[in-house]
Design an enzyme around this catalytic site. Sequence first.
Site, PDB file in Angstrom:
ATOM      1  N   ARG A  94      -4.849  -1.633 -39.697  1.00  0.00           N
ATOM      2  CA  ARG A  94      -4.950  -0.666 -38.616  1.00  0.00           C
ATOM      3  C   ARG A  94      -6.218  -0.963 -37.821  1.00  0.00           C
ATOM      4  NH1 ARG A  94      -7.585   5.091 -38.383  1.00  0.00           N
ATOM      5  NH2 ARG A  94      -6.801   5.811 -36.365  1.00  0.00           N
ATOM      6  N   HIS A 122      -3.454   7.052 -31.763  1.00  0.00           N
ATOM      7  CA  HIS A 122      -2.385   7.558 -32.643  1.00  0.00           C
ATOM      8  C   HIS A 122      -1.036   6.935 -32.299  1.00  0.00           C
ATOM      9  CE1 HIS A 122      -4.877  11.494 -33.301  1.00  0.00           C
ATOM     10  NE2 HIS A 122      -5.125  10.619 -34.269  1.00  0.00           N
ATOM     11  N   GLU A 126       2.294   6.623 -40.726  1.00  0.00           N
ATOM     12  CA  GLU A 126       1.654   5.551 -39.967  1.00  0.00           C
ATOM     13  C   GLU A 126       1.607   4.247 -40.758  1.00  0.00           C
ATOM     14  OE1 GLU A 126      -1.770   7.142 -37.330  1.00  0.00           O
ATOM     15  OE2 GLU A 126      -1.620   8.574 -38.987  1.00  0.00           O
ATOM     16  N   ASN A 174      -6.274   0.323 -44.169  1.00  0.00           N
ATOM     17  CA  ASN A 174      -6.914   1.157 -43.154  1.00  0.00           C
ATOM     18  C   ASN A 174      -8.382   1.249 -43.540  1.00  0.00           C
ATOM     19  OD1 ASN A 174      -7.834   3.106 -41.383  1.00  0.00           O
ATOM     20  ND2 ASN A 174      -6.146   4.517 -41.727  1.00  0.00           N
ATOM     21  N   ARG A 191     -14.071  17.215 -32.626  1.00  0.00           N
ATOM     22  CA  ARG A 191     -14.178  16.675 -31.272  1.00  0.00           C
ATOM     23  C   ARG A 191     -13.787  17.737 -30.249  1.00  0.00           C
ATOM     24  NH1 ARG A 191     -10.373  11.696 -32.800  1.00  0.00           N
ATOM     25  NH2 ARG A 191     -11.531  10.961 -34.619  1.00  0.00           N
TER      26      ARG A 191
END
Length: 369
Positions: free
Chosen positions: A65, A154, A355, A8, A215
Amino acid sequence: MTRVLVLNSGSSSVKYRLFDGADTVAKGLIERIGESGGDAENHDAALQRIMEETDLDGLAAVGHRVVHGGPDFTEATVIDDEVVSRIEALVPLAPLHQPAALSGIEVARKRLPSVPQVAVFDTAFHATIPPAGYTWAIDAGLAERWQIRRYGFHGTSHAYVARRTAALLGRPASDTNVITLHLGNGASACAVEGGRSVATSMGLSPLDGLVMGTRSGAIDPTVIFHLHRVAGLPIDEIETSLTRHAGLVGLTGENDLRAVLSRRAGGDPAATLAFDVYTRRIREYVGAYLAVLGRVDAITFTAGVGENAPDVRAESLSGLEPLGIAVDPARNASGAEVISPGGSPIAVCVVPTDEELEIADQSRSALLR
């Protein structure tokens, strides 16, 4: 086919995890890449360090990823030069994330030339959302030309958690409808019907939807026009404000929900308002996805906040008892997997996400296609 290295790659970090089957045999994080006193000079040096510290013999694949797959990448894909070019073409859709993934891919292909490389896209799980769910009511020609639509993110987390929820309920994923709530510094909701995403809160970018650490989540687009025309702020500054200085940090100065909860417990008005805004937005999406799915078997919380903040879980679903949704206080506080009262029509669950494991599994699957 059992050993997979998952990478990642961020702009200044590389998180890695080596799997042998479902077992983790090595993992780590290389931070502050390219910074003075950092762990590595560049991404090439970071991967070299991973190779020196980790036994990569017998590696079946490297799974990367990649945040944005655009409209065309709908599943994990074995990487070649053409795939790299297509990922590069998507940089305008994810300018903060895509270049870092490309750096990781470039370095891994150079350092491990005989090992298949696989791109696993955050957006791919949401490719099953129907046109009515991903189309915005703007000029159709503009939307087509500039690839403007809801993509969602996601995806690896929502896919993994929905499948684990079905297993927890003792049901096949193909016959289970779940609302998954991935609540971390980034946050998104997803409606999963029979194992397939049919609605999600993030949109063209990861900025839309739920309130997050830095955010804003969903806002009236006129806010942007107003800040540009009336306040005189440049577009780049507005974008930075909404992505890095909004959400919880915009409301409280804290992007860590634990700090917000601590201040709320002490009676801080700003923290109390932020908590209420945060949980109300989750509740609004839960209500919307109840309507989208019609029948819901479970609502599942996951990720750092979802797995560790009982107050958020309780407040996000408060007042929904007439709809068959309730949180048992004792179960919620104890960290149980199922936190709804026994016999509830809709189970409320807490499922840790993984993940990286999902990326490893999807990478193996891509090699078999």
